[in-house]
Scaffold this active site. Structure first.
Site, PDB file in Angstrom:
ATOM      1  N   ARG A 113       1.094  -0.983  -0.116  1.00 16.45           N
ATOM      2  CA  ARG A 113      -0.254  -0.054   0.161  1.00 16.45           C
ATOM      3  C   ARG A 113       0.744   0.960  -0.060  1.00 16.45           C
ATOM      4  O   ARG A 113       1.813   1.325   0.308  1.00 16.45           O
ATOM      5  CB  ARG A 113      -0.609   0.045   1.547  1.00 16.45           C
ATOM      6  CG  ARG A 113      -0.478  -0.121   2.542  1.00 16.45           C
ATOM      7  CD  ARG A 113      -1.459  -0.628   4.112  1.00 16.45           C
ATOM      8  NE  ARG A 113      -0.638  -0.100   4.928  1.00 16.45           N
ATOM      9  CZ  ARG A 113      -0.950   0.182   6.104  1.00 16.45           C
ATOM     10  NH1 ARG A 113      -2.510   0.744   6.316  1.00 16.45           N
ATOM     11  NH2 ARG A 113       0.142   0.074   7.154  1.00 16.45           N
ATOM     12  N   SER A 159      -0.420  -2.584  11.777  1.00 21.35           N
ATOM     13  CA  SER A 159      -1.856  -3.750  11.513  1.00 21.35           C
ATOM     14  C   SER A 159      -1.438  -4.729  10.777  1.00 21.35           C
ATOM     15  O   SER A 159      -0.736  -4.545  10.151  1.00 21.35           O
ATOM     16  CB  SER A 159      -2.701  -2.389  10.852  1.00 21.35           C
ATOM     17  OG  SER A 159      -2.370  -2.606   9.375  1.00 21.35           O
ATOM     18  N   LYS A 211       2.570  -1.157  23.574  1.00 14.62           N
ATOM     19  CA  LYS A 211       2.810   0.090  24.056  1.00 14.62           C
ATOM     20  C   LYS A 211       1.015   0.035  23.158  1.00 14.62           C
ATOM     21  O   LYS A 211       1.474   0.514  21.757  1.00 14.62           O
ATOM     22  CB  LYS A 211       3.429   0.636  22.960  1.00 14.62           C
ATOM     23  CG  LYS A 211       3.917   2.285  23.503  1.00 14.62           C
ATOM     24  CD  LYS A 211       4.079   2.920  21.992  1.00 14.62           C
ATOM     25  CE  LYS A 211       3.477   2.730  20.701  1.00 14.62           C
ATOM     26  NZ  LYS A 211       2.314   3.924  20.705  1.00 14.62           N
ATOM     27  N   GLY A 269       0.445  13.176  27.323  1.00 11.65           N
ATOM     28  CA  GLY A 269       1.782  12.619  27.991  1.00 11.65           C
ATOM     29  C   GLY A 269       1.225  11.025  27.924  1.00 11.65           C
ATOM     30  O   GLY A 269       1.720  10.606  26.601  1.00 11.65           O
ATOM     31  N   ASP A 296       6.268   5.279  17.222  1.00 12.84           N
ATOM     32  CA  ASP A 296       6.607   4.224  16.730  1.00 12.84           C
ATOM     33  C   ASP A 296       8.400   4.885  17.142  1.00 12.84           C
ATOM     34  O   ASP A 296       9.319   4.007  17.351  1.00 12.84           O
ATOM     35  CB  ASP A 296       6.771   4.201  14.696  1.00 12.84           C
ATOM     36  CG  ASP A 296       5.747   3.790  14.605  1.00 12.84           C
ATOM     37  OD1 ASP A 296       5.243   2.926  14.770  1.00 12.84           O
ATOM     38  OD2 ASP A 296       5.306   4.159  13.150  1.00 12.84           O
TER      39      ASP A 296
END
Length: 309
Positions: A90, A138, A184, A228, A255
């Site tokens: 993509r 994803s 995360k 934050g 990232d």
């Protein structure tokens, strides 16, 4: 310094440029066009290498756009392992409107990946040599939600620490399998996972600690944008407020946060120090335009500010 490998199941060619004003129907002339290899794991590797670490990229690549992605990765001098698929890689587009100072981001779902291609990917990664495997991004159409859980179950017996940054059903399935070194999620992703709003820092911290207590992950770092971030782990929770900066682009902030945090963990730092450096990485990313990512000088400067040096 321990080594990492990254996995990007749904990579992108990140295209960014600027226009004076976004107007429907009209042809809009672009300026400052940039092309970069993108997708969660690839972005993590780019920042990790900038910090002086060694990272090997595993990613799916297909079609003519896949060939272009391979070339962009070579320009960035990243060690890469291409996993061939039939579908076209993509292209994601980021447009900055000069008149308003706003960003417009267009992200397609990605190519359909077959069952055989998923199996090939798992078999290849089962032989990976690294200390940390960072799976970020994803899952493209066709890949089952339990893919990351399957991957972690194959790597854990070999002593590889698996770090995860994903969302939706893939995150839920992975945490149900448990045993991750670090996950995360963003605040929004965590809210979708638990099925309710998390209106306060305390709410976010409690939801993150619930994952730790259930064995889903040893560490949970929740990014909250301009509010934050929160870290949950064996020693409880820690909240860090955001550093006020003039944002140029939000692309790659999560990232960059993850890359900086894993870099410090791989260097032997404790979780709190790594979390603070992650905050510096995420903040540094918004200082860069378009699809650029965090720069080491900005990260070090912001880290000293966070640490109070």
């Amino acid at each position: 310094m321990k080594t990492i490998a990254t996995l990007t199941m749904n990579p992108t060619i990140d295209l960014s440029y600027e226009v004076d004003e976004v107007r429907h129907t009209h042809k809009m002339r672009g300026h400052a066009e940039r092309h970069a290899p993108g997708g969660g794991g690839i972005n993590v590797a780019r920042v990790f290498v900038r910090l002086g670490g060694h990272a090997r990229c595993f990613y799916l690549s297909g079609g003519a756009t896949g060939v272009a992605l391979d070339g962009l990765l070579d320009l960035h001098q990243l060690v890469r392992n291409r996993i061939a698929i039939t579908g076209e890689t993509r292209i994601a587009t980021n447009v900055f409107e000069r008149a308003s100072g706003k960003e417009y981001r267009f992200v397609p779902p990605g190519p359909v990946v077959t069952e055989a291609e998923c199996a090939q990917c798992l078999d290849l990664l089962e032989t990976v040599q690294c200390d940390y495997l960072v799976a970020s991004g994803s899952l493209p159409p066709g890949v089952p939600a339990g893919f990351y859980a399957q991957l972690a179950s194959r790597l854990r017996p070999r002593g590889i620490e698996v770090v995860l940054d994903t969302s939706g059903p893939a995150l839920g399935a992975a945490l149900a399998g448990g045993g991750f070194a670090l996950v995360k999620p963003s605040q929004g992703e965590l809210e979708k996972l638990v099925g309710r709003p998390l209106a306060t820092v305390a709410d976010v911290g409690a939801a993150a600690m619930a994952i730790v207590d259930a064995g889903g992950a040893r560490l949970v770092a929740v990014t909250m944008g301009h509010e934050g971030a929160v870290l949950a782990g064996p020693d409880g929770t820690l909240y860090l407020p955001a550093i006020p900066v003039e944002a140029k682009s939000a692309v790659g902030a999560g990232d960059s946060f993850l890359a900086a945090m894993v870099h410090r963990l791989a260097s032997g730092s404790n979780a709190e120090e790594a979390f603070r450096f992650g905050m510096a990485g995420g903040t540094a990313a918004v200082l860069t335009p378009g699809t650029d990512l965090a720069r080491p000088a900005d990260m070090e400067r912001l880290y000293r500010q966070i640490a109070g040096d």
